[in-house]
Design a protein around this motif. Structure first.
Motif, PDB file in Angstrom:
ATOM      1  N   GLY A  92       0.903  -1.299  -0.059  1.00  0.00           N
ATOM      2  CA  GLY A  92      -0.084  -0.017   0.024  1.00  0.00           C
ATOM      3  C   GLY A  92       0.701   1.129  -0.065  1.00  0.00           C
ATOM      4  O   GLY A  92       0.303   2.282   0.173  1.00  0.00           O
ATOM      5  N   TYR A  93       2.033   1.038  -0.225  1.00  0.00           N
ATOM      6  CA  TYR A  93       2.942   2.499  -0.182  1.00  0.00           C
ATOM      7  C   TYR A  93       2.817   3.155  -1.692  1.00  0.00           C
ATOM      8  O   TYR A  93       3.099   4.514  -1.426  1.00  0.00           O
ATOM      9  N   GLY A  94       2.809   2.544  -2.625  1.00  0.00           N
ATOM     10  CA  GLY A  94       2.703   3.146  -3.994  1.00  0.00           C
ATOM     11  C   GLY A  94       2.096   4.382  -4.135  1.00  0.00           C
ATOM     12  O   GLY A  94       2.647   5.785  -4.273  1.00  0.00           O
ATOM     13  N   ALA A  95       0.614   4.554  -3.776  1.00  0.00           N
ATOM     14  CA  ALA A  95      -0.002   6.138  -4.065  1.00  0.00           C
ATOM     15  C   ALA A  95       0.456   6.989  -3.087  1.00  0.00           C
ATOM     16  O   ALA A  95       0.589   8.169  -3.209  1.00  0.00           O
ATOM     17  N   PRO A  96       0.524   6.641  -1.766  1.00  0.00           N
ATOM     18  CA  PRO A  96       0.828   7.545  -0.564  1.00  0.00           C
ATOM     19  C   PRO A  96       2.284   8.103  -1.032  1.00  0.00           C
ATOM     20  O   PRO A  96       2.834   9.187  -0.921  1.00  0.00           O
ATOM     21  N   VAL A  97       3.353   7.012  -1.513  1.00  0.00           N
ATOM     22  CA  VAL A  97       4.557   7.632  -1.666  1.00  0.00           C
ATOM     23  C   VAL A  97       4.746   8.382  -2.942  1.00  0.00           C
ATOM     24  O   VAL A  97       5.305   9.540  -2.874  1.00  0.00           O
ATOM     25  N   LEU A  98       3.992   8.221  -3.975  1.00  0.00           N
ATOM     26  CA  LEU A  98       3.856   8.970  -5.120  1.00  0.00           C
ATOM     27  C   LEU A  98       3.339  10.414  -4.762  1.00  0.00           C
ATOM     28  O   LEU A  98       3.753  11.457  -5.376  1.00  0.00           O
ATOM     29  N   GLN A  99       2.223  10.352  -3.999  1.00  0.00           N
ATOM     30  CA  GLN A  99       1.584  11.821  -3.660  1.00  0.00           C
ATOM     31  C   GLN A  99       2.930  12.653  -2.828  1.00  0.00           C
ATOM     32  O   GLN A  99       2.862  14.024  -3.163  1.00  0.00           O
ATOM     33  N   ALA A 100       3.493  11.926  -2.108  1.00  0.00           N
ATOM     34  CA  ALA A 100       4.408  12.713  -1.249  1.00  0.00           C
ATOM     35  C   ALA A 100       5.541  13.312  -2.199  1.00  0.00           C
ATOM     36  O   ALA A 100       5.952  14.517  -1.927  1.00  0.00           O
ATOM     37  N   ILE A 101       6.020  12.300  -3.206  1.00  0.00           N
ATOM     38  CA  ILE A 101       6.735  12.846  -4.293  1.00  0.00           C
ATOM     39  C   ILE A 101       6.260  14.198  -5.125  1.00  0.00           C
ATOM     40  O   ILE A 101       6.999  15.288  -5.308  1.00  0.00           O
ATOM     41  N   ILE A 102       5.121  13.978  -5.589  1.00  0.00           N
ATOM     42  CA  ILE A 102       4.445  15.213  -5.935  1.00  0.00           C
ATOM     43  C   ILE A 102       4.405  16.293  -5.142  1.00  0.00           C
ATOM     44  O   ILE A 102       4.869  17.456  -5.762  1.00  0.00           O
ATOM     45  N   ASP A 103       3.932  15.927  -3.942  1.00  0.00           N
ATOM     46  CA  ASP A 103       4.030  17.511  -3.204  1.00  0.00           C
ATOM     47  C   ASP A 103       5.514  17.824  -3.022  1.00  0.00           C
ATOM     48  O   ASP A 103       5.735  19.239  -2.893  1.00  0.00           O
TER      49      ASP A 103
END
Length: 161
Positions: A92-103
């Motif tokens: 379950g890390y994929g989307a939260p990690v990608l969002q952190a990178i986008i931020d």
């Protein structure tokens, strides 16, 4: 989850370059893994092109690596790499990690669009990218693999949330 992005420095350098996206790859030092270039390759790219490298942590545990920057040749902001260590995939890390990178990219560059390319048969990564709003541009870049190009237009992403 307590995600944070941190600088790659003397304290975490070897941990970052030894983190592998596939357990089989742990035995090898190489430039490319199955789905992503090695972290050592992308750290060199950051040094050469002036991109930003980030270690990805959940609390105090290193779980991944990312790099991003402005491509002068293409005149666009690019997410160059996003990888999770094999032991952290499917959790379950994929989307939260990608969002952190986008931020992180929005904070660093105040950009309104982000481009990336992905190996064409990396379906898990493509699902995560599309879930967060990245859309194919129709372009394909040829590195070691054909890689379709995706773009996230941030004004559309914000409106969709």
């Amino acid at each position: 989850m307590n995600l944070r992005l941190a600088q790659v420095n003397e304290d975490n350098f070897f941990d970052v370059i030894n983190l592998k996206s596939d357990e089989v790859q742990e035995k090898y030092i190489q430039i490319y893994e199955r789905w992503v270039g090695s972290n050592a390759f992308f750290l060199a790219m950051c040094q050469t092109h002036g991109f930003i490298a980030r270690a990805i942590y959940d609390g105090d545990v290193l779980i991944g690596f990312t790099s991003h920057g402005f491509s002068k040749g293409l005149n666009q902001y690019e997410l160059n790499s996003m990888m999770l260590g094999h032991q952290f995939q499917g959790k379950g890390y994929g989307a939260p990690v990608l969002q952190a990178i986008i931020d992180d990219m929005v904070q660093a560059y105040q950009c309104d669009s982000i481009y990336l390319s992905v190996i064409e048969d990396n379906e898990r990564a493509i699902r995560v990218y599309e879930k967060l709003g990245f859309r194919p541009t129709g372009e394909v870049v040829l590195g070691h693999h054909p890689e379709p190009v995706y773009c996230l237009t941030l004004t559309q992403a914000a409106a969709g949330q």
